[in-house]
Scaffold this motif. Structure first.
Motif: not given
Length: 295
Positions: A32-48
């Motif tokens: 997509t040529q876009v840097i996704s800054f949503a990765q930290p939230a997905f990381m946290l949600a996965g652990a929870v």
């Protein structure tokens, strides 16, 4: 020698976390040529999610279910929030991913509360003898799992029809469309893969320590990794992640003895210092592609 080996394995273990996150960043950016800054939230949600699922099912089953659910969440974000933004400036889309990150983290924090939640991993902080040195089992699990996941990803992109389609879109979207490839489906799959990888990284961060509301900060270390390796290189993401982990660990172990004048917490900024040094020599990263503009 034992201290060096312990530090090296610890660095490879934490570097495996950064590598998984960096792979997610690169997969989305390549398509997509876009840097996704949503990765930290997905990381946290996965652990929870794993912290809630592991008491009901086995830890490994909880990890698989959580990774799948976060992949679906990421796919849903791409379909509902980002798909309408196709054609908009890349900067605008990147800002929207920051908004997604904030929203997902706020919702997830409500399920964490003020206490630290345990993910139920079977190894915790248990140590074992490896090549004559006492190392924590979780680091060996991180290294081994990341190696398997990385190999599976590379095989997927090289040999599967969908993987080849994703490579084609990453190379040239217009040509891929002309060949009948659904670019929209590739975008969605890219986000789903990145979400699943982020969830797995979040579980590794939480093993032995648990999940709290500040866990997402770890994902910021993946940014030096992708810049170091190159924004368009999957192999560079892995190398960059491992390099960041090793540098951080070695500085944490030896910097106090050899360079105390740098301060007691220089290990925290050592990855960013490494990134700056590499960019001075190779502005496009170790494995990035040099962009040439003809006027």
């Amino acid at each position: 020698m034992d201290e060096f080996l312990q530090s090296l394995i610890r660095g490879l273990g934490t570097g495996s976390i950064y590598a998984l996150l960096a792979l997610g960043f690169v997969i989305i950016y390549k398509s997509t040529q876009v840097i996704s800054f949503a990765q930290p939230a997905f990381m946290l949600a996965g652990a929870v999610l794993v912290s809630y699922l592991s008491p009901a099912v086995s830890f490994f089953g909880a990890v698989l279910v959580a990774a799948a659910l976060i992949a679906v969440l990421a796919l849903g974000v791409e379909r509902t929030v980002l798909r309408p933004m196709v054609g908009k400036p890349v900067f605008v889309v990147a800002i929207i991913t920051i908004g997604v990150d904030v929203v997902v983290r706020v919702v997830t924090n409500a399920f964490i509360g003020l206490d630290v939640r345990q993910v139920g991993d079977p190894w915790g902080l248990t140590t074992m003898s490896f090549l004559g040195a006492e190392v924590q089992q979780r680091y060996l699990v991180m290294i081994g799992t990341t190696a398997v996941v990385t190999a599976a990803l590379f095989a997927f992109f090289r040999y599967s029809r969908i993987g080849l389609a994703m490579r084609a879109v990453a190379y040239d979207q217009e040509v891929a469309l002309a060949q009948g490839i659904s670019v929209g489906s590739v975008f969605a799959l890219s986000w789903a893969l990145a979400g699943g990888l982020a969830a797995l990284a979040g579980v590794f961060v939480a093993t032995g320590a648990g999940v709290d509301q500040q866990l997402w900060i770890v994902a910021l270390k993946a940014l030096p990794a992708i810049i170091l390796g190159g924004l368009e290189s999957l192999g560079g993401a892995v190398v960059g992640g491992l390099a960041v982990g090793i540098v951080e660990s070695l500085f944490g172990t030896y910097q106090g003895d050899f360079a105390p004048w740098l301060g007691p917490n220089f290990a925290l900024v050592a990855p960013y210092a490494l990134m700056l040094l590499v960019l001075l020599v190779r502005p496009y990263g170790l494995f990035g592609k040099r962009e040439v503009e003809r006027l």
